[in-house]
Design an enzyme around this catalytic site. Structure first.
Site, mmCIF file in Angstrom:
data_model
loop_
_atom_site.group_PDB
_atom_site.id
_atom_site.type_symbol
_atom_site.label_atom_id
_atom_site.label_comp_id
_atom_site.label_asym_id
_atom_site.label_seq_id
_atom_site.Cartn_x
_atom_site.Cartn_y
_atom_site.Cartn_z
ATOM 1 N N ARG A 37 0.822 -1.214 0.000
ATOM 2 C CA ARG A 37 0.000 0.000 0.000
ATOM 3 C C ARG A 37 0.858 1.266 0.000
ATOM 4 O O ARG A 37 0.437 2.293 -0.525
ATOM 5 C CB ARG A 37 -0.960 -0.009 1.190
ATOM 6 C CG ARG A 37 -2.137 -0.938 0.933
ATOM 7 C CD ARG A 37 -3.095 -0.986 2.096
ATOM 8 N NE ARG A 37 -4.344 -1.623 1.674
ATOM 9 C CZ ARG A 37 -5.265 -2.075 2.513
ATOM 10 N NH1 ARG A 37 -5.084 -1.965 3.810
ATOM 11 N NH2 ARG A 37 -6.370 -2.622 2.052
ATOM 12 N N LYS A 202 -13.923 -13.110 6.005
ATOM 13 C CA LYS A 202 -15.029 -12.188 6.294
ATOM 14 C C LYS A 202 -16.267 -12.656 5.546
ATOM 15 O O LYS A 202 -16.724 -12.026 4.580
ATOM 16 C CB LYS A 202 -14.659 -10.770 5.876
ATOM 17 C CG LYS A 202 -13.553 -10.156 6.725
ATOM 18 C CD LYS A 202 -13.325 -8.726 6.293
ATOM 19 C CE LYS A 202 -12.048 -8.148 6.874
ATOM 20 N NZ LYS A 202 -11.582 -6.991 6.097
ATOM 21 N N GLY A 360 -6.806 -6.880 1.137
ATOM 22 C CA GLY A 360 -5.567 -6.676 1.882
ATOM 23 C C GLY A 360 -4.826 -7.983 2.126
ATOM 24 O O GLY A 360 -3.623 -8.097 1.838
ATOM 25 N N GLY A 384 -12.693 -4.516 0.671
ATOM 26 C CA GLY A 384 -14.086 -4.097 0.859
ATOM 27 C C GLY A 384 -14.522 -3.122 -0.219
ATOM 28 O O GLY A 384 -15.625 -3.237 -0.768
HETATM 29 P P1 ADP Z 1 -9.040 -10.117 2.196
HETATM 30 O O1 ADP Z 1 -8.324 -9.244 3.194
HETATM 31 O O2 ADP Z 1 -8.152 -10.539 1.062
HETATM 32 O O3 ADP Z 1 -10.335 -9.506 1.738
HETATM 33 P P2 ADP Z 1 -10.198 -11.693 4.332
HETATM 34 O O4 ADP Z 1 -9.822 -10.632 5.290
HETATM 35 O O5 ADP Z 1 -11.644 -11.954 4.108
HETATM 36 O O6 ADP Z 1 -9.431 -11.503 2.932
HETATM 37 O O7 ADP Z 1 -9.628 -13.109 4.811
HETATM 38 C C1 ADP Z 1 -8.257 -13.379 5.012
HETATM 39 C C2 ADP Z 1 -8.096 -14.460 6.041
HETATM 40 O O8 ADP Z 1 -8.884 -15.609 5.727
HETATM 41 C C3 ADP Z 1 -6.681 -14.980 6.137
HETATM 42 O O9 ADP Z 1 -6.104 -14.493 7.329
HETATM 43 C C4 ADP Z 1 -6.836 -16.509 6.144
HETATM 44 O O10 ADP Z 1 -6.078 -17.129 7.146
HETATM 45 C C5 ADP Z 1 -8.315 -16.688 6.407
HETATM 46 N N1 ADP Z 1 -8.860 -17.977 5.943
HETATM 47 C C6 ADP Z 1 -8.833 -18.498 4.710
HETATM 48 N N2 ADP Z 1 -9.368 -19.731 4.686
HETATM 49 C C7 ADP Z 1 -9.759 -20.005 5.945
HETATM 50 C C8 ADP Z 1 -10.354 -21.140 6.585
HETATM 51 N N3 ADP Z 1 -10.667 -22.237 5.908
HETATM 52 N N4 ADP Z 1 -10.608 -21.059 7.910
HETATM 53 C C9 ADP Z 1 -10.261 -19.956 8.611
HETATM 54 N N5 ADP Z 1 -9.699 -18.854 8.073
HETATM 55 C C10 ADP Z 1 -9.443 -18.884 6.759
HETATM 56 MG MG MG Z 2 -8.630 -8.935 5.271
#
Ligand code: ADP
Ligand code: MG
Length: 405
Positions: A37, A202, A360, A384
């Site tokens: 970033r 999320k 992120g 988001g």
């Molecule tokens: P982004 O920031 O790319 O939008 P999120 O914040 O939604 O993504 O999710 C990222 C997190 O999701 C990571 O820290 C990862 O460890 C977690 N994650 C992925 N698969 C699983 C799972 N099966 N169970 C628990 N956590 C998970």
């Molecule tokens: Mg995230």
């Protein structure tokens, strides 16, 4: 109406220009673990420095509670920024107090200052418009013009994103312009096949986007933590995996709608089941109806997609001409559960078309797994924000800059 760009502000030589960046980087023990970033903010900052503007950078970091909190200080970011810009960056130890005043007053043409974390002030994220306006007015006193370039926050109606843009002559920076160009390619006649890959943790935030995307895509691939709500909707036991039980009906609705529209919701066929959440957990691969069918029974949990699924997903991605991916496929931070995310990232680097990574943690994941930014069509700084854009939601931080969907 279209976005007001930097040029619309005219010559900024000698002007004090406040730039809202998104410098919300991941930190571990006070060190930046992914500076993506910060690097994404450089084009706008360099353009302003080269014009001889006096640059005042503002940003948030993490979620402090409206009061100073040392663990969320932007000090490490000021240092990294200075290295990347190749010039000193004055760091102000507060956001609108004496420290900020001194730092801004001392600026000469082409100089740069970074003010302390916006969210150390309750006015930044206040629900009360008058409080946000009052905080924005304090910030506005530091500038003659405002450039909004924190794409990761344009979906938020916050003082430094919305009210500040109204208080000064304002325009979008280059990062916001670039991000929008790419997202518009995803929403306006994307090349087909068009695949969207969703994962991450999320879940409830992200399920909403599915309803909007289904009519627009050819296939929707589901992995990560979101997967288990789908498996539960199909009647499969999910052990101790991440589950949003109150979303099961919503998910059933999506599965029915996809069938009706002829869109493929592609679910995994196998998952990596772990004995516990940890890098030293024992783990085995099981079919999706066998998550509780291990020696750990209902305490086992799915932490990654399995190898068969990785191969299926990778093949669909490689055959697509447009791909948007948000959310890691598994807990990539723990080595035994990073393989799914890695194979999806690899496939995305091999497509003949536009491959976009958004979010992120997703962006941090591809870098942590050894990929270079240049291997992807685009890495979005906003998770988001990009999802809300794809959902067709109104984004206050863009509308205030003249943009309309
Ligand atoms: P982004 O920031 O790319 O939008 P999120 O914040 O939604 O993504 O999710 C990222 C997190 O999701 C990571 O820290 C990862 O460890 C977690 N994650 C992925 N698969 C699983 C799972 N099966 N169970 C628990 N956590 C998970
Ligand atoms: Mg995230």
């Amino acid at each position: 109406m279209t976005l007001r760009t930097l040029e619309s502000l005219g010559s900024l030589a000698g002007a004090r220009v406040i730039v809202r960046c998104d410098l919300n980087v991941p930190l571990k023990d006070g060190r930046i673990t992914d500076d993506g970033r910060v690097r994404a903010s450089l084009p706008t900052l360099n353009a302003l420095i080269n014009q001889g503007a006096r640059v005042v950078i503002i940003s948030h970091l993490g979620r402090p509670d409206g009061a100073p909190d040392a663990q969320y200080s932007l000090a490490p970011v000021a240092q990294r920024l200075s290295e990347l810009l190749g010039k000193p960056v004055t760091f102000a130890s507060d956001t609108t107090g004496a420290g900020a005043h001194d730092a801004v007053s001392a600026l000469e043409d082409g100089d740069v200052a970074l003010l302390e974390n916006l969210r150390f002030n309750p006015g930044e994220t206040s629900k009360d418009e008058a409080e946000r306006t009052a905080f924005a007015a304090k910030l506005a006193a530091f500038g003659d013009a405002f450039v909004s370039d924190g794409f990761g926050v344009v979906h938020r109606k916050q003082a430094s994103v919305y009210e500040l843009a109204k208080a000064l002559p304002s325009a979008a920076g280059q990062l916001i312009s670039t991000e929008l160009d790419v997202l518009e390619r995803l929403t306006e006649s994307p090349e087909r096949p068009y695949a969207v890959v969703l994962g991450g943790s999320k879940v409830s935030d992200k399920l909403g986007v599915i309803g909007h995307l289904l009519p627009r895509v050819d296939s929707l691939l589901v992995g990560g933590g979101m997967l288990f709500t789908f498996l539960a909707a199909l009647g499969h036991p999910v052990g101790s995996s991440l589950l949003e039980a109150d979303q099961i009906d919503t998910v059933k609705g999506y599965l029915a709608k996809a069938k009706e529209l002829g869109v493929d919701i592609v679910l995994p066929t196998d998952v990596v089941v772990a004995s516990k959440f940890g890098a030293d957990a024992e783990h085995v691969v099981r079919p999706i109806d066998g998550i509780e069918d291990t020696e750990w029974g209902a305490s086992g949990l799915g932490l990654d997609i399995g190898p068969e699924t990785s191969a299926t997903f990778a093949a669909i991605i490689r055959a697509a001409r447009t791909v948007f991916w948000n959310g890691p496929m598994g807990v990539f931070e723990l080595a035994p559960f990073a393989a799914g995310t890695k194979s999806i990232a690899q496939a995305l680097t091999e497509i003949d078309g536009l491959g976009v990574v958004g979010g992120g943690d997703s962006a941090a994941a591809v870098r942590a797994l050894g990929f270079d930014d240049e291997q992807f069509g685009h890495i979005s700084t906003g998770g988001g924000a990009s999802l809300e854009f794809l959902e067709g939601k109104r984004l206050p931080g863009l509308e205030v800059l003249g943009w309309q969907q």
